[in-house]
Design a protein around this motif. Structure first.
Motif, short mmCIF file in Angstrom:
data_model
loop_
_atom_site.label_atom_id
_atom_site.label_comp_id
_atom_site.label_asym_id
_atom_site.label_seq_id
_atom_site.Cartn_x
_atom_site.Cartn_y
_atom_site.Cartn_z
N ALA A 281 3.10 4.56 -13.40
CA ALA A 281 4.40 4.14 -14.43
C ALA A 281 5.40 3.51 -13.31
O ALA A 281 6.08 2.56 -13.93
N TYR A 282 5.75 4.10 -12.19
CA TYR A 282 6.59 3.63 -11.48
C TYR A 282 6.31 3.56 -9.74
O TYR A 282 5.62 4.62 -9.47
N SER A 283 6.61 2.56 -9.31
CA SER A 283 6.92 2.66 -7.72
C SER A 283 8.16 2.37 -7.10
O SER A 283 9.15 2.28 -8.13
N SER A 284 8.32 2.45 -5.97
CA SER A 284 9.47 2.18 -5.34
C SER A 284 9.39 1.38 -4.02
O SER A 284 8.40 1.50 -3.30
N ILE A 285 10.53 0.61 -3.72
CA ILE A 285 10.54 -0.18 -2.35
C ILE A 285 11.10 0.65 -1.17
O ILE A 285 12.57 0.85 -1.44
N ASN A 286 10.50 0.63 -0.12
CA ASN A 286 11.15 1.30 1.02
C ASN A 286 10.86 0.29 2.20
O ASN A 286 10.12 -0.63 2.08
N TYR A 287 11.88 0.40 3.23
CA TYR A 287 11.68 -0.21 4.52
C TYR A 287 10.42 -0.46 5.01
O TYR A 287 9.92 -1.39 5.33
N LYS A 288 9.52 0.75 4.89
CA LYS A 288 8.24 0.65 5.28
C LYS A 288 7.43 -0.27 4.61
O LYS A 288 6.33 -0.88 4.95
N ASP A 289 7.57 -0.21 3.18
CA ASP A 289 6.86 -1.40 2.38
C ASP A 289 7.31 -2.72 2.78
O ASP A 289 6.30 -3.59 2.67
N MET A 290 8.33 -3.09 3.12
CA MET A 290 8.77 -4.55 3.82
C MET A 290 7.85 -4.61 5.23
O MET A 290 7.25 -5.77 5.11
N LEU A 291 7.88 -3.63 5.84
CA LEU A 291 7.12 -3.80 7.18
C LEU A 291 5.65 -3.87 6.88
O LEU A 291 4.88 -4.80 7.64
N ALA A 292 5.22 -3.48 5.74
CA ALA A 292 3.94 -3.44 5.30
C ALA A 292 3.37 -4.87 5.09
O ALA A 292 1.81 -5.34 5.17
N VAL A 293 3.93 -5.76 4.62
CA VAL A 293 3.54 -7.24 4.40
C VAL A 293 4.10 -8.14 5.40
O VAL A 293 4.07 -9.35 5.25
N GLN A 294 4.63 -7.68 6.70
CA GLN A 294 4.91 -8.40 7.85
C GLN A 294 3.65 -8.52 8.77
O GLN A 294 3.02 -7.63 9.00
N LYS A 295 3.55 -9.66 9.19
CA LYS A 295 2.60 -9.67 10.53
C LYS A 295 3.28 -8.84 11.69
O LYS A 295 4.45 -8.76 11.99
N ASN A 296 2.29 -8.03 12.27
CA ASN A 296 2.52 -6.85 13.23
C ASN A 296 3.62 -5.94 12.89
O ASN A 296 4.41 -5.63 13.75
N GLY A 297 3.45 -5.72 11.52
CA GLY A 297 4.40 -4.94 11.10
C GLY A 297 4.18 -3.30 11.29
O GLY A 297 5.05 -2.41 11.05
N GLY A 298 2.82 -3.05 11.65
CA GLY A 298 2.57 -1.94 12.27
C GLY A 298 2.42 -0.80 11.06
O GLY A 298 2.35 0.51 11.38
N VAL A 299 1.95 -1.24 9.79
CA VAL A 299 1.98 -0.16 8.85
C VAL A 299 0.45 -0.21 8.31
O VAL A 299 -0.04 0.70 8.22
N ILE A 300 0.24 -1.51 7.86
CA ILE A 300 -1.26 -1.48 7.41
C ILE A 300 -2.34 -1.42 8.53
O ILE A 300 -2.16 -2.11 9.58
N ARG A 301 -3.16 -0.74 8.51
CA ARG A 301 -4.41 -0.62 9.52
C ARG A 301 -5.54 -1.46 9.25
O ARG A 301 -6.28 -1.82 10.22
N ASN A 302 -5.86 -1.81 7.87
CA ASN A 302 -6.92 -2.69 7.68
C ASN A 302 -6.71 -3.65 6.43
O ASN A 302 -5.72 -3.23 5.60
N TYR A 303 -7.27 -4.93 6.40
CA TYR A 303 -7.08 -5.72 5.06
C TYR A 303 -8.26 -5.69 4.47
O TYR A 303 -9.40 -5.83 4.99
N PRO A 304 -8.36 -6.38 3.21
CA PRO A 304 -7.12 -6.22 2.43
C PRO A 304 -6.67 -4.94 2.03
O PRO A 304 -7.54 -4.01 2.23
N MET A 305 -5.38 -4.92 1.60
CA MET A 305 -4.79 -3.55 1.28
C MET A 305 -3.75 -3.64 0.14
O MET A 305 -3.13 -4.86 0.11
N ILE A 306 -3.76 -2.76 -0.67
CA ILE A 306 -2.64 -2.69 -1.54
C ILE A 306 -1.56 -1.91 -1.05
O ILE A 306 -1.91 -0.73 -0.78
#
Length: 328
Positions: A38-63
């Motif tokens: 129904a809802y999600s929210s945007i956090n600083y960590k979510d911003m990092l997740a879509v950056q190169k070398n953001g250090g959040v996402i471990r493998n691609y592709p990812m939601i």
């Protein structure tokens, strides 16, 4: 459903890109519970997740998306039932497990908290990981002696961001009267005051970290940014005081000496919202649902998934205020 909308982050030619795509259930990670988001929210960590070398996402592709609220549409775990409203924050979601920036999510039953009484699906995402982290920070500081009756001098850094803005409101709501907000820009000052700050300080007023011990200006610091700001503040914490630390927008390095710790007995309190045991989460959400409930007064914006890139850029560039929630 045949297909549904989701943000997909991919790595192509050494670049990280993301876009809104049509996907199906095969695109989701495994789990016992399927949720209509129904809802999600945007956090600083979510911003990092879509950056190169953001250090959040471990493998691609990812939601991406570390938060969600919604309704269970299928479950193989008998602790839950179809039609039940739930909230999920943290754990591996949006990192190594597909997350909340999609119309459907499939998660482990062990990550789920039933929707607290007094909160709607929208309300819990007004809080989201930011509110959950704010609550953890305040609880940690109160365990170390922060008490309304002592009228402590409290400083909240990153005060107009997600965690900071909610922290200000909760502290004000429950009766603290001596709350300073740390801001960087002029327009943030009035925002911080509207959220409950009784005093506003600018970063350039803190001074440089040029002494192992400085004047004891604050009894408790709720720090959301880390880095140089936290380093400058440690020598300014009063005897027996404490600083909670939950973010790294200002950097991951900390420069200090041992003197504030051995001569003033101060405490640094690390705050992790990702892996809090599920058995401890209900208590925190009950606090947010009742005496700490500021969901109707907090500074929020509501967007659709198509508007996500604009908000991500605002977060990245330090222009984001309060909380932004995504409605599906």
């Amino acid at each position: 459903m045949n297909t549904f909308k989701a943000i997909i982050v991919q790595e192509r030619q050494d670049q990280v890109i993301y876009d809104l795509e049509d996907v199906n259930l095969d695109s989701l990670s495994d789990g016992e519970v399927l949720i209509k988001v129904a809802y999600s929210s945007i956090n600083y960590k979510d911003m990092l997740a879509v950056q190169k070398n953001g250090g959040v996402i471990r493998n691609y592709p990812m939601i991406p998306g570390i938060d969600l609220s919604g309704t269970i549409v299928h479950t193989t775990d008998n602790r839950y039932k179809e039609g039940q409203k739930v909230v999920v924050t943290g754990f591996a979601m949006g990192m190594s497990h597909t997350g909340g920036f999609a119309e459907y999510a499939r998660v482990s039953a062990d990550w789920i908290v039933p929707l607290p009484f007094n909160l709607t699906l929208k309300d819990v995402m007004v809080f989201g990981t930011a509110g959950f982290t704010a609550a953890l920070s305040i609880i940690a500081l109160e365990k170390k002696g922060m008490n309304i009756n002592n009228n402590p001098r409290i400083l909240v850094t990153g005060s107009t961001g997600g965690v900071g803005s909610i922290s200000l409101q909760i502290l004000s709501k429950i009766g603290y009267k001596n709350i300073s907000a740390l801001v960087r820009k002029d327009h943030q000052a009035e925002v911080a005051k509207s959220l409950g700050a009784t005093n506003v300080l600018f970063v350039n007023e803190l001074g440089e970290q040029n002494k192992p011990l400085n004047k004891q200006n604050f009894d408790y610091v709720l720090d959301t940014v880390g880095g140089e700001v936290a380093s400058v503040l440690i020598p300014q914490i009063s005897y027996g005081g404490s600083m909670s630390m939950c973010g790294n927008a200002g950097g991951i390095k900390l420069t200090s000496t041992i003197l504030p710790f051995i001569l003033r007995g101060i405490n640094l309190l690390g705050i992790d919202s990702v892996n809090v045991p599920i058995n401890n989460r209900g208590y925190i959400w009950e606090k947010l649902a009742n005496e700490w409930n500021i969901s109707q007064t907090t500074l929020i914006s509501e967007i659709s998934l198509t508007e996500l890139p604009k908000t991500i850029e605002a977060v990245k560039n330090g222009h984001h205020l309060g909380r932004t929630i995504i409605k599906y």
